[in-house]
Design a protein around this motif. Structure first.
Motif, mmCIF file in Angstrom:
data_model
loop_
_atom_site.group_PDB
_atom_site.id
_atom_site.type_symbol
_atom_site.label_atom_id
_atom_site.label_comp_id
_atom_site.label_asym_id
_atom_site.label_seq_id
_atom_site.Cartn_x
_atom_site.Cartn_y
_atom_site.Cartn_z
ATOM 1 N N GLY A 79 0.792 -1.218 0.000
ATOM 2 C CA GLY A 79 0.000 0.000 0.000
ATOM 3 C C GLY A 79 0.824 1.266 0.000
ATOM 4 N N GLU A 80 2.138 1.131 -0.277
ATOM 5 C CA GLU A 80 2.973 2.327 -0.346
ATOM 6 C C GLU A 80 2.483 3.236 -1.480
ATOM 7 O OE1 GLU A 80 5.920 -1.130 0.505
ATOM 8 O OE2 GLU A 80 4.116 -0.788 -0.683
ATOM 9 N N GLN A 81 2.641 4.517 -1.283
ATOM 10 C CA GLN A 81 2.158 5.496 -2.242
ATOM 11 C C GLN A 81 2.755 5.260 -3.625
ATOM 12 O OE1 GLN A 81 2.860 9.525 -1.067
ATOM 13 N NE2 GLN A 81 1.646 10.406 -2.710
ATOM 14 N N GLY A 82 1.921 5.440 -4.640
ATOM 15 C CA GLY A 82 2.383 5.306 -6.011
ATOM 16 C C GLY A 82 3.002 6.584 -6.525
ATOM 17 N N VAL A 83 3.336 6.585 -7.794
ATOM 18 C CA VAL A 83 3.951 7.774 -8.381
ATOM 19 C C VAL A 83 2.906 8.807 -8.774
ATOM 20 C CG1 VAL A 83 5.999 6.575 -9.180
ATOM 21 C CG2 VAL A 83 3.997 6.667 -10.660
ATOM 22 N N GLU A 84 1.668 8.360 -9.022
ATOM 23 C CA GLU A 84 0.612 9.314 -9.352
ATOM 24 C C GLU A 84 -0.758 8.663 -9.250
ATOM 25 O OE1 GLU A 84 -0.244 10.315 -13.538
ATOM 26 O OE2 GLU A 84 1.527 9.135 -14.052
ATOM 27 N N SER A 85 -1.748 9.478 -8.932
ATOM 28 C CA SER A 85 -3.140 9.047 -9.016
ATOM 29 C C SER A 85 -3.686 9.490 -10.368
ATOM 30 C CB SER A 85 -3.967 9.669 -7.892
ATOM 31 O OG SER A 85 -3.503 9.236 -6.632
ATOM 32 N N SER A 86 -4.575 8.673 -10.919
ATOM 33 C CA SER A 86 -5.104 8.984 -12.247
ATOM 34 C C SER A 86 -6.556 8.551 -12.323
ATOM 35 C CB SER A 86 -4.286 8.251 -13.309
ATOM 36 O OG SER A 86 -4.881 8.351 -14.595
ATOM 37 N N LYS A 87 -7.305 9.174 -13.185
ATOM 38 C CA LYS A 87 -8.655 8.708 -13.462
ATOM 39 C C LYS A 87 -8.583 7.320 -14.100
ATOM 40 C CE LYS A 87 -10.730 12.361 -11.939
ATOM 41 N NZ LYS A 87 -11.533 12.303 -10.674
ATOM 42 N N ILE A 88 -9.653 6.554 -13.950
ATOM 43 C CA ILE A 88 -9.691 5.197 -14.489
ATOM 44 C C ILE A 88 -9.368 5.206 -15.979
ATOM 45 C CG2 ILE A 88 -11.203 3.232 -14.985
ATOM 46 C CD1 ILE A 88 -12.703 3.900 -12.410
ATOM 47 N N LYS A 89 -8.558 4.243 -16.390
ATOM 48 C CA LYS A 89 -8.126 4.154 -17.787
ATOM 49 C C LYS A 89 -8.465 2.785 -18.352
ATOM 50 C CE LYS A 89 -4.375 7.498 -17.210
ATOM 51 N NZ LYS A 89 -5.106 8.560 -17.940
ATOM 52 N N THR A 90 -8.401 2.664 -19.669
ATOM 53 C CA THR A 90 -8.640 1.384 -20.331
ATOM 54 C C THR A 90 -7.443 0.464 -20.125
ATOM 55 O OG1 THR A 90 -7.634 2.060 -22.422
ATOM 56 C CG2 THR A 90 -9.987 2.560 -22.101
ATOM 57 N N ALA A 91 -7.662 -0.816 -20.410
ATOM 58 C CA ALA A 91 -6.571 -1.787 -20.316
ATOM 59 C C ALA A 91 -5.425 -1.395 -21.246
ATOM 60 C CB ALA A 91 -7.079 -3.181 -20.669
ATOM 61 N N LYS A 92 -5.751 -0.908 -22.433
ATOM 62 C CA LYS A 92 -4.707 -0.483 -23.379
ATOM 63 C C LYS A 92 -3.886 0.660 -22.811
ATOM 64 C CE LYS A 92 -3.990 1.253 -28.077
ATOM 65 N NZ LYS A 92 -4.643 1.656 -29.356
ATOM 66 N N GLU A 93 -4.562 1.642 -22.216
ATOM 67 C CA GLU A 93 -3.856 2.785 -21.652
ATOM 68 C C GLU A 93 -2.989 2.367 -20.461
ATOM 69 O OE1 GLU A 93 -6.999 6.404 -22.653
ATOM 70 O OE2 GLU A 93 -7.360 5.087 -20.924
ATOM 71 N N ILE A 94 -3.502 1.466 -19.631
ATOM 72 C CA ILE A 94 -2.718 0.987 -18.487
ATOM 73 C C ILE A 94 -1.476 0.256 -18.964
ATOM 74 C CG2 ILE A 94 -2.717 -0.668 -16.576
ATOM 75 C CD1 ILE A 94 -5.669 0.110 -16.120
ATOM 76 N N ALA A 95 -1.642 -0.618 -19.962
ATOM 77 C CA ALA A 95 -0.491 -1.348 -20.508
ATOM 78 C C ALA A 95 0.555 -0.376 -21.036
ATOM 79 C CB ALA A 95 -0.949 -2.297 -21.614
ATOM 80 N N GLU A 96 0.127 0.649 -21.725
ATOM 81 C CA GLU A 96 1.065 1.632 -22.280
ATOM 82 C C GLU A 96 1.818 2.363 -21.167
ATOM 83 O OE1 GLU A 96 -1.576 3.984 -24.606
ATOM 84 O OE2 GLU A 96 -1.293 2.782 -26.437
ATOM 85 N N ILE A 97 1.097 2.793 -20.136
ATOM 86 C CA ILE A 97 1.727 3.522 -19.030
ATOM 87 C C ILE A 97 2.764 2.656 -18.321
ATOM 88 C CG2 ILE A 97 1.301 4.520 -16.745
ATOM 89 C CD1 ILE A 97 -1.450 5.428 -17.858
ATOM 90 N N LEU A 98 2.386 1.427 -17.994
ATOM 91 C CA LEU A 98 3.292 0.560 -17.241
ATOM 92 C C LEU A 98 4.509 0.160 -18.073
ATOM 93 C CD1 LEU A 98 0.819 -1.771 -15.282
ATOM 94 C CD2 LEU A 98 1.673 0.505 -14.695
ATOM 95 N N LEU A 99 4.275 -0.201 -19.342
ATOM 96 C CA LEU A 99 5.406 -0.597 -20.193
ATOM 97 C C LEU A 99 6.321 0.581 -20.508
ATOM 98 C CD1 LEU A 99 4.132 -3.213 -22.804
ATOM 99 C CD2 LEU A 99 5.856 -3.526 -21.027
ATOM 100 N N ASP A 100 5.747 1.753 -20.682
ATOM 101 C CA ASP A 100 6.579 2.935 -20.928
ATOM 102 C C ASP A 100 7.524 3.178 -19.756
ATOM 103 O OD1 ASP A 100 5.545 3.438 -23.413
ATOM 104 O OD2 ASP A 100 4.196 5.047 -22.774
ATOM 105 N N LYS A 101 7.005 3.013 -18.552
ATOM 106 C CA LYS A 101 7.834 3.208 -17.357
ATOM 107 C C LYS A 101 8.938 2.165 -17.290
ATOM 108 C CE LYS A 101 8.553 5.237 -13.309
ATOM 109 N NZ LYS A 101 8.922 6.656 -13.155
ATOM 110 N N ILE A 102 8.611 0.922 -17.611
ATOM 111 C CA ILE A 102 9.613 -0.147 -17.609
ATOM 112 C C ILE A 102 10.681 0.118 -18.668
ATOM 113 C CG2 ILE A 102 9.969 -2.592 -18.179
ATOM 114 C CD1 ILE A 102 7.252 -3.161 -16.819
#
Length: 329
Positions: free
Chosen positions: A219-242
């Protein structure tokens, strides 16, 4: 709070007892010290142990068995195991070949495993360790604890366990595990918080229309809060960070789409579909893909993506046979 438990203070022991009862021919359980061991003790190889706070099942005890861990030691929920518990695990698995400890990068785990190793040395038990720090939501720095160890720990268990089964020396097993650590990156997203059994309510809040990007498995704080996104958008955000942290372009990789405990498999498979599309676009070949709950946060909903860049050695170790409750090949 609605949970299938007896007493909130006894969930760890009850869960480990239930695990052992499900696999009575393969696992043994040491009550009160919360250690799960391989029932058939190996006497001709380096032993491998890991552990940490409970609440991340099947991590860690679910990976005890042939080709992975020889023992796992649990603390209370989200709490590091004590040195005496870790010392018990070290003594149980030691057979004179040395013991490798796989430790997630949390200050309590590092301190307590270190203390247990110092005490084990007095008993003539040789130990070595690797520190897993795969969470790219946290900067990798030399001062402080730095980057957290999360779902990528599962791949380290697999690589080190396979190398140990080959009869490699303690230093050789450690070197293979370290190679895996260097090539692993993870990024996650949380949709809802988790409820600790002893507390009975969420320890933090996520708004109904928001998600938390990069939240830790406690439950440690994340890097940002965001409005709900689609699965495609989530995949893009996470992979971009990686990808911003480690270049996987043109490589073969093992892929882990990991649920945090409360996410339906349907949603994990949808996320995997989007991840696989993005990997192909970036000319990354998914050599092996795992989808499911491998490192959870009790009942948190959300998911993480882990990539491990592969070479011929790591591919062979990834493909080596293993037989554990949570991963079989």
């Amino acid at each position: 709070m609605k949970k299938i438990i007896n007493k909130p203070t006894e969930v760890v022991g009850d869960a480990l007892m239930g695990l052992q009862m499900a696999y009575p021919d393969a696992l043994s359980y040491i009550p009160k010290l919360e250690v799960i061991c391989r029932k058939e003790k190996k006497i001709d190889k380096v032993a491998l142990i890991s552990g940490g706070g409970a609440g991340h099942e099947p991590l860690h005890a679910g990976y005890v068995g042939k080709g992975m861990l020889d023992a796992a030691v649990s603390g209370n929920v989200f709490s590091s195991p004590s040195p005496d518990r870790i010392g018990t695990a070290l003594r149980e698995v030691s057979c004179g070949k040395g013991v490798l400890m796989v430790i997630k990068n949390y200050s309590g785990d590092i301190m307590n495993f270190g203390m247990a190793a110092d005490l084990a040395k007095l008993d003539g038990i040789e130990t070595s360790q690797v520190i897993v720090k795969d969470d790219v939501a946290v900067p990798d720095r030399e001062e402080g604890t730095g980057r957290r160890g999360i779902a990528g720990t599962v791949f380290v268990h697999k690589i080190a366990g396979a190398r140990a089964e080959q009869g490699a020396s303690l230093e050789e097993v450690r070197a293979s595990a370290e190679k895996a650590v260097r090539n692993i990156r993870t990024m996650g997203v949380a949709m809802t918080p988790c409820i600790l059994p002893a507390v009975g309510k969420p320890g933090f809040q996520i708004a109904e229309d928001e998600i938390e990007i990069g939240m830790g498995i406690h439950g440690e704080q994340g890097v940002e809060s965001s409005k709900i996104k689609t699965a495609k958008e989530i995949a893009e955000i996470l992979l971009d960070k990686i990808m911003a942290d480690y270049d996987y372009s043109g490589a073969e990789a093992a892929v882990l789409i990991n649920g945090l405990g409360g996410t339906p498999l349907m949603e994990l498979y949808i996320l995997n579909m989007e991840v696989q599309k993005l990997l192909r676009e970036r000319e990354i070949r998914a050599y092996r893909t795992l989808v499911g709950n491998y490192c959870t946060s009790i009942d948190m909903t959300g998911a993480s993506i882990t990539l491990m860049k592969l070479d011929e050695e790591l591919k062979a170790l990834l493909d080596a046979p293993c037989d554990t409750p949570a991963w079989k090949i």
